[in-house]
Design a protein around this motif. Sequence first.
Motif, mmCIF file in Angstrom:
data_model
loop_
_atom_site.group_PDB
_atom_site.id
_atom_site.type_symbol
_atom_site.label_atom_id
_atom_site.label_comp_id
_atom_site.label_asym_id
_atom_site.label_seq_id
_atom_site.Cartn_x
_atom_site.Cartn_y
_atom_site.Cartn_z
ATOM 1 N N GLU A 1 -2.100 5.240 -1.894
ATOM 2 C CA GLU A 1 -2.279 4.069 -0.648
ATOM 3 C C GLU A 1 -1.310 2.922 -0.945
ATOM 4 O OE1 GLU A 1 -5.931 3.844 1.494
ATOM 5 O OE2 GLU A 1 -6.399 5.688 0.391
ATOM 6 N N TYR A 2 -1.533 2.353 -1.924
ATOM 7 C CA TYR A 2 -0.813 1.169 -2.362
ATOM 8 C C TYR A 2 0.891 1.398 -2.452
ATOM 9 C CZ TYR A 2 1.654 -2.000 -5.668
ATOM 10 O OH TYR A 2 2.476 -2.997 -6.447
ATOM 11 N N LEU A 3 1.163 2.612 -3.079
ATOM 12 C CA LEU A 3 2.471 2.927 -2.916
ATOM 13 C C LEU A 3 3.197 3.416 -1.615
ATOM 14 C CD1 LEU A 3 2.699 5.166 -6.056
ATOM 15 C CD2 LEU A 3 3.945 3.089 -5.877
ATOM 16 N N ALA A 4 2.411 3.938 -0.715
ATOM 17 C CA ALA A 4 2.559 4.416 0.828
ATOM 18 C C ALA A 4 2.724 2.886 1.491
ATOM 19 C CB ALA A 4 1.723 5.311 1.189
ATOM 20 N N LEU A 5 1.946 2.056 1.182
ATOM 21 C CA LEU A 5 2.002 0.992 1.817
ATOM 22 C C LEU A 5 2.954 -0.123 1.853
ATOM 23 C CD1 LEU A 5 0.483 -1.225 3.921
ATOM 24 C CD2 LEU A 5 -1.285 -1.698 2.025
ATOM 25 N N ARG A 6 3.307 -0.067 0.350
ATOM 26 C CA ARG A 6 4.568 -0.732 0.070
ATOM 27 C C ARG A 6 5.743 -0.411 0.694
ATOM 28 N NH1 ARG A 6 5.152 -4.260 -3.937
ATOM 29 N NH2 ARG A 6 7.419 -3.566 -4.156
ATOM 30 N N ARG A 7 5.839 0.929 0.782
ATOM 31 C CA ARG A 7 7.026 1.690 1.276
ATOM 32 C C ARG A 7 7.275 1.436 2.680
ATOM 33 N NH1 ARG A 7 6.237 5.785 -1.633
ATOM 34 N NH2 ARG A 7 4.946 6.821 -0.383
ATOM 35 N N ALA A 8 5.906 1.759 3.278
ATOM 36 C CA ALA A 8 6.075 1.510 4.984
ATOM 37 C C ALA A 8 6.212 0.184 5.251
ATOM 38 C CB ALA A 8 4.700 2.175 5.477
ATOM 39 N N ALA A 9 5.858 -0.962 4.576
ATOM 40 C CA ALA A 9 5.901 -2.143 4.963
ATOM 41 C C ALA A 9 7.372 -2.628 4.495
ATOM 42 C CB ALA A 9 4.886 -2.936 4.233
ATOM 43 N N GLY A 10 8.122 -1.987 3.805
ATOM 44 C CA GLY A 10 9.634 -2.405 3.543
ATOM 45 C C GLY A 10 9.661 -3.193 2.374
ATOM 46 N N LEU A 11 8.563 -3.147 1.349
ATOM 47 C CA LEU A 11 8.829 -3.656 0.168
ATOM 48 C C LEU A 11 9.435 -2.863 -0.656
ATOM 49 C CD1 LEU A 11 4.928 -5.027 -0.463
ATOM 50 C CD2 LEU A 11 6.801 -6.323 0.572
ATOM 51 N N SER A 12 10.166 -3.234 -1.781
ATOM 52 C CA SER A 12 10.764 -2.609 -2.740
ATOM 53 C C SER A 12 9.964 -1.367 -3.383
ATOM 54 C CB SER A 12 11.196 -3.190 -3.883
ATOM 55 O OG SER A 12 10.408 -4.079 -4.545
ATOM 56 N N PRO A 13 10.423 -0.141 -3.336
ATOM 57 C CA PRO A 13 9.736 0.855 -3.969
ATOM 58 C C PRO A 13 9.586 0.758 -5.210
ATOM 59 C CG PRO A 13 12.123 1.452 -3.652
ATOM 60 C CD PRO A 13 11.843 0.332 -3.097
ATOM 61 N N ARG A 14 8.218 1.235 -5.826
ATOM 62 C CA ARG A 14 7.658 1.309 -7.269
ATOM 63 C C ARG A 14 7.354 2.537 -7.505
ATOM 64 N NH1 ARG A 14 10.618 -2.372 -8.487
ATOM 65 N NH2 ARG A 14 10.129 -4.414 -7.688
ATOM 66 N N SER A 15 7.180 2.911 -8.729
ATOM 67 C CA SER A 15 7.088 4.308 -9.279
ATOM 68 C C SER A 15 5.389 4.212 -9.282
ATOM 69 C CB SER A 15 7.863 4.603 -10.597
ATOM 70 O OG SER A 15 7.085 3.794 -11.751
ATOM 71 N N ARG A 16 4.934 5.465 -9.484
ATOM 72 C CA ARG A 16 3.569 5.684 -9.772
ATOM 73 C C ARG A 16 3.008 4.969 -11.020
ATOM 74 N NH1 ARG A 16 -0.673 7.947 -7.806
ATOM 75 N NH2 ARG A 16 -2.145 9.002 -9.181
ATOM 76 N N ALA A 17 3.943 5.147 -12.017
ATOM 77 C CA ALA A 17 3.685 4.631 -13.501
ATOM 78 C C ALA A 17 3.574 3.272 -13.117
ATOM 79 C CB ALA A 17 4.895 4.969 -14.401
ATOM 80 N N GLN A 18 4.554 2.561 -12.386
ATOM 81 C CA GLN A 18 4.266 1.108 -12.551
ATOM 82 C C GLN A 18 3.238 0.680 -11.668
ATOM 83 O OE1 GLN A 18 8.304 0.758 -10.494
ATOM 84 N NE2 GLN A 18 9.131 -0.374 -11.955
ATOM 85 N N ALA A 19 2.775 1.406 -10.622
ATOM 86 C CA ALA A 19 1.503 1.084 -9.952
ATOM 87 C C ALA A 19 0.412 1.275 -10.639
ATOM 88 C CB ALA A 19 1.386 1.987 -8.778
ATOM 89 N N VAL A 20 0.136 2.208 -11.350
ATOM 90 C CA VAL A 20 -1.000 2.250 -12.580
ATOM 91 C C VAL A 20 -0.969 1.374 -13.460
ATOM 92 C CG1 VAL A 20 -1.758 3.979 -14.187
ATOM 93 C CG2 VAL A 20 -1.003 4.978 -12.012
ATOM 94 N N ALA A 21 0.036 1.057 -14.115
ATOM 95 C CA ALA A 21 -0.005 -0.198 -14.948
ATOM 96 C C ALA A 21 -0.270 -1.563 -14.149
ATOM 97 C CB ALA A 21 1.465 -0.394 -15.530
#
Length: 142
Positions: free
Chosen positions: A19-39
């Motif tokens: 949800e964090y990754l989807a929210l970033r993407r939908a809100a126009g924030l720079s995309p991040r990888s799953r590995a980045q989010a997990v860390a």
Amino acid sequence: MVDLPEGYRLLDGPPPVDEYLALRRAAGLSPRSRAQAVAALPGSWYACHVLHAESGLAVAMGRVIGDGGWYFHVADMAVLPEHQRRGLGDAVLTVLLDRIRAKAPPGAYVNLLADPPGRRLYARHGFTETAPDSIGMALKLP
């Protein structure tokens, strides 16, 4: 605590990684990888998100990263476009700043990088531009 419109609930902690990754993407924030989010998410000094009761999904979020002593950086402020203009971003930022005020020692320094859509929100909460005294700089690693 802050008031939210009916059908929304503010929760401590970041949203789940997907949800964090989807929210970033939908809100126009720079995309991040799953590995980045997990860390990144467990390294938050504090985080919160807004849950939409009907969908069961995180629709707004924000977090603070920092050392807990004097330096606090507001990051990942995002609201899904279809849930904007309802005070959710304002509520998230209020909770983040209230937490810093309650837990940080006197003299804490709070900063953020403000993209154009959020600048009015941040100004309403007392943030001011630091230029020309200081400017944001970045180094992107490959």
